[in-house]
Write a protein that holds these residues in place. Structure first.
Motif, PDB file in Angstrom:
ATOM      1  N   ALA A  78     -18.180  -1.221  -1.466  1.00 46.68           N
ATOM      2  CA  ALA A  78     -17.693  -2.463  -2.073  1.00 46.68           C
ATOM      3  C   ALA A  78     -17.140  -2.198  -3.472  1.00 46.68           C
ATOM      4  CB  ALA A  78     -18.815  -3.494  -2.128  1.00 46.68           C
ATOM      5  N   GLY A  79     -17.882  -1.426  -4.264  1.00 45.08           N
ATOM      6  CA  GLY A  79     -17.420  -1.116  -5.610  1.00 45.08           C
ATOM      7  C   GLY A  79     -16.158  -0.282  -5.617  1.00 45.08           C
ATOM      8  N   ALA A  80     -16.063   0.671  -4.682  1.00 41.71           N
ATOM      9  CA  ALA A  80     -14.889   1.543  -4.636  1.00 41.71           C
ATOM     10  C   ALA A  80     -13.639   0.789  -4.198  1.00 41.71           C
ATOM     11  CB  ALA A  80     -15.154   2.723  -3.702  1.00 41.71           C
ATOM     12  N   ILE A  81     -13.755  -0.093  -3.215  1.00 43.92           N
ATOM     13  CA  ILE A  81     -12.594  -0.865  -2.757  1.00 43.92           C
ATOM     14  C   ILE A  81     -12.140  -1.827  -3.852  1.00 43.92           C
ATOM     15  CG2 ILE A  81     -11.800  -2.616  -1.131  1.00 43.92           C
ATOM     16  CD1 ILE A  81     -11.883   0.171   0.033  1.00 43.92           C
ATOM     17  N   ALA A  82     -13.104  -2.488  -4.500  1.00 42.49           N
ATOM     18  CA  ALA A  82     -12.737  -3.387  -5.600  1.00 42.49           C
ATOM     19  C   ALA A  82     -12.037  -2.617  -6.717  1.00 42.49           C
ATOM     20  CB  ALA A  82     -13.983  -4.099  -6.137  1.00 42.49           C
ATOM     21  N   VAL A  95       8.430  -0.091  -8.983  1.00 43.07           N
ATOM     22  CA  VAL A  95       9.859  -0.017  -9.282  1.00 43.07           C
ATOM     23  C   VAL A  95      10.679  -0.684  -8.183  1.00 43.07           C
ATOM     24  CG1 VAL A  95      11.783   1.591  -9.662  1.00 43.07           C
ATOM     25  CG2 VAL A  95       9.557   2.062 -10.668  1.00 43.07           C
ATOM     26  N   SER A  96      10.151  -0.741  -6.963  1.00 45.75           N
ATOM     27  CA  SER A  96      10.851  -1.403  -5.868  1.00 45.75           C
ATOM     28  C   SER A  96      10.760  -2.919  -6.043  1.00 45.75           C
ATOM     29  CB  SER A  96      10.233  -0.990  -4.528  1.00 45.75           C
ATOM     30  OG  SER A  96       8.987  -1.654  -4.333  1.00 45.75           O
ATOM     31  N   ARG A  97      11.243  -3.652  -5.036  1.00 51.93           N
ATOM     32  CA  ARG A  97      11.190  -5.120  -5.082  1.00 51.93           C
ATOM     33  C   ARG A  97      10.035  -5.669  -4.254  1.00 51.93           C
ATOM     34  NH1 ARG A  97      16.912  -4.183  -5.009  1.00 51.93           N
ATOM     35  NH2 ARG A  97      17.886  -4.948  -6.924  1.00 51.93           N
ATOM     36  N   MET A  98       9.042  -4.863  -3.986  1.00 49.77           N
ATOM     37  CA  MET A  98       7.874  -5.317  -3.243  1.00 49.77           C
ATOM     38  C   MET A  98       7.114  -6.379  -4.032  1.00 49.77           C
ATOM     39  SD  MET A  98       4.537  -3.179  -1.929  1.00 49.77           S
ATOM     40  CE  MET A  98       5.536  -1.944  -1.144  1.00 49.77           C
ATOM     41  N   GLY A  99       6.579  -7.384  -3.339  1.00 53.12           N
ATOM     42  CA  GLY A  99       5.824  -8.440  -3.984  1.00 53.12           C
ATOM     43  C   GLY A  99       4.384  -8.029  -4.269  1.00 53.12           C
ATOM     44  N   TRP A 100       3.742  -8.797  -5.156  1.00 53.97           N
ATOM     45  CA  TRP A 100       2.354  -8.509  -5.511  1.00 53.97           C
ATOM     46  C   TRP A 100       1.406  -8.655  -4.321  1.00 53.97           C
ATOM     47  CZ3 TRP A 100      -0.137  -7.049 -10.037  1.00 53.97           C
ATOM     48  CH2 TRP A 100       0.655  -6.948 -11.176  1.00 53.97           C
ATOM     49  N   ALA A 101       1.532  -9.760  -3.585  1.00 54.39           N
ATOM     50  CA  ALA A 101       0.573 -10.051  -2.506  1.00 54.39           C
ATOM     51  C   ALA A 101       0.577  -8.979  -1.419  1.00 54.39           C
ATOM     52  CB  ALA A 101       0.856 -11.437  -1.911  1.00 54.39           C
ATOM     53  N   PRO A 102       1.731  -8.612  -0.853  1.00 54.00           N
ATOM     54  CA  PRO A 102       1.702  -7.557   0.174  1.00 54.00           C
ATOM     55  C   PRO A 102       1.211  -6.221  -0.369  1.00 54.00           C
ATOM     56  CG  PRO A 102       3.965  -8.128  -0.389  1.00 54.00           C
ATOM     57  CD  PRO A 102       3.096  -9.163  -0.999  1.00 54.00           C
ATOM     58  N   PHE A 103       1.531  -5.923  -1.635  1.00 53.90           N
ATOM     59  CA  PHE A 103       1.092  -4.656  -2.217  1.00 53.90           C
ATOM     60  C   PHE A 103      -0.437  -4.603  -2.316  1.00 53.90           C
ATOM     61  CE2 PHE A 103      -0.283  -2.404  -6.077  1.00 53.90           C
ATOM     62  CZ  PHE A 103       0.117  -1.120  -5.758  1.00 53.90           C
ATOM     63  N   LEU A 104      -1.048  -5.636  -2.871  1.00 53.70           N
ATOM     64  CA  LEU A 104      -2.501  -5.631  -3.064  1.00 53.70           C
ATOM     65  C   LEU A 104      -3.239  -5.746  -1.732  1.00 53.70           C
ATOM     66  CD1 LEU A 104      -2.821  -7.894  -6.236  1.00 53.70           C
ATOM     67  CD2 LEU A 104      -2.970  -5.400  -6.104  1.00 53.70           C
ATOM     68  N   LEU A 105      -2.731  -6.572  -0.824  1.00 55.19           N
ATOM     69  CA  LEU A 105      -3.393  -6.730   0.473  1.00 55.19           C
ATOM     70  C   LEU A 105      -3.328  -5.436   1.278  1.00 55.19           C
ATOM     71  CD1 LEU A 105      -4.835  -8.593   2.452  1.00 55.19           C
ATOM     72  CD2 LEU A 105      -2.594  -9.321   3.299  1.00 55.19           C
ATOM     73  N   ALA A 106      -2.169  -4.798   1.319  1.00 56.08           N
ATOM     74  CA  ALA A 106      -2.030  -3.531   2.045  1.00 56.08           C
ATOM     75  C   ALA A 106      -2.891  -2.448   1.412  1.00 56.08           C
ATOM     76  CB  ALA A 106      -0.569  -3.101   2.071  1.00 56.08           C
ATOM     77  N   THR A 107      -2.990  -2.456   0.079  1.00 57.38           N
ATOM     78  CA  THR A 107      -3.835  -1.476  -0.598  1.00 57.38           C
ATOM     79  C   THR A 107      -5.294  -1.660  -0.228  1.00 57.38           C
ATOM     80  OG1 THR A 107      -2.323  -1.246  -2.471  1.00 57.38           O
ATOM     81  CG2 THR A 107      -4.625  -0.692  -2.864  1.00 57.38           C
ATOM     82  N   GLY A 108      -5.772  -2.906  -0.274  1.00 58.05           N
ATOM     83  CA  GLY A 108      -7.172  -3.159   0.049  1.00 58.05           C
ATOM     84  C   GLY A 108      -7.521  -2.796   1.481  1.00 58.05           C
ATOM     85  N   LEU A 109      -6.694  -3.231   2.430  1.00 57.21           N
ATOM     86  CA  LEU A 109      -6.981  -2.971   3.851  1.00 57.21           C
ATOM     87  C   LEU A 109      -6.780  -1.494   4.197  1.00 57.21           C
ATOM     88  CD1 LEU A 109      -5.285  -6.083   5.508  1.00 57.21           C
ATOM     89  CD2 LEU A 109      -7.721  -5.702   5.125  1.00 57.21           C
ATOM     90  N   GLY A 110      -5.691  -0.929   3.733  1.00 56.09           N
ATOM     91  CA  GLY A 110      -5.380   0.449   4.108  1.00 56.09           C
ATOM     92  C   GLY A 110      -6.293   1.483   3.484  1.00 56.09           C
ATOM     93  N   SER A 111      -6.940   1.135   2.379  1.00 55.10           N
ATOM     94  CA  SER A 111      -7.811   2.096   1.702  1.00 55.10           C
ATOM     95  C   SER A 111      -9.219   2.144   2.271  1.00 55.10           C
ATOM     96  CB  SER A 111      -7.889   1.755   0.200  1.00 55.10           C
ATOM     97  OG  SER A 111      -6.628   1.826  -0.410  1.00 55.10           O
TER      98      SER A 111
END
Length: 232
Positions: free
Chosen positions: A97-101, A166-182
């Motif tokens: 939990a701490g590492a994902i957060a 640097v790309s045009r990626m949005g905040w929400a998809p970036f953070l959600l994909a990071t949390g799930l994929g990690s």
């Protein structure tokens, strides 16, 4: 007494220089250099040898560790080292939990810095077939691309963060994909850290096997993707 017109013009020019894309990029470089220097001086890897300060325990310790984790990842500290420390210090469940957060927090810090301080200066420099293809992939298919980058550890964590910024990626998809994929790879390292005292235990061996398999798979995916981009 009103300021002279020359003084006003000088102030306007100074203000524009301070908020120009290249000034912000310079500030980003200075911040990252300072963060990297701080990591070298404070050596967060000592957590593996020295343990967590006994004065802080329970949920407060996990929260504080997550914040420190996020700052350290933004300063280029390797996540596998922090994940092992999370498992060794807090066990598999609280450590995960701490590492994902901390992962999401660190990614958000890096993404924000890159977006607000570096994007305007760096986007005009995106030339070349491979660079343009990567930028287009991240901009058009942000969630899918970042999820793949997190699932297969062939791309350094910090590099994915700043490329996405640097790309045009949005905040929400970036953070959600990071949390799930990690989650999968992080869980493997955390379990390995929690079982480090018993390296012959099934949990430790399975975790290390998973790390090895995903590492090879990530390298294969990165190699295949690189050749595909070259062919376009």
């Amino acid at each position: 007494m009103r300021p002279a017109a020359g003084d006003q013009a000088f102030a306007v020019r100074c203000g524009r220089a301070l908020v120009s894309p290249w000034s912000r990029l310079g500030l980003l470089v200075l911040l990252l250099a300072a963060a990297g220097t701080g990591v070298l001086l404070f050596e967060p890897q000592r957590l593996l040898a020295d343990g967590w300060p006994p004065q802080i325990s329970g949920a407060a310790a996990v929260v504080l560790f997550s914040v420190a984790y996020g700052v350290c990842t933004a300063a280029f500290v390797p996540r596998p080292l922090l994940n092992l420390a999370a498992g060794a210090l807090f066990g598999s469940q609280a450590g995960l939990a701490g590492a994902i957060a901390g992962t999401v927090l660190g990614a958000g810090i890096a993404f924000g810095l890159g977006r607000f301080l570096g994007q305007d200066a760096l986007r005009p420099l995106l030339r070349g077939r491979i660079v343009t293809a990567v930028d287009g992939q991240l901009s058009r298919h942000g969630f899918r691309s970042m999820l793949a980058a997190r699932l297969f550890p062939g791309i350094p964590f910090w590099a994915a963060n700043y490329c996405a910024a640097v790309s045009r990626m949005g905040w929400a998809p970036f953070l959600l994909a990071t949390g799930l994929g990690s989650i999968p790879n992080t869980a493997a390292y955390v379990i390995a850290g929690s079982q480090a005292a018993t390296p012959t235990s099934p949990a430790f061996l399975i975790a290390m096997g998973f790390i090895a398999v995903t590492g090879v798979a990530g390298a294969a995916v990165a190699w295949r993707k690189r050749h595909r981009l070259r062919g376009h």
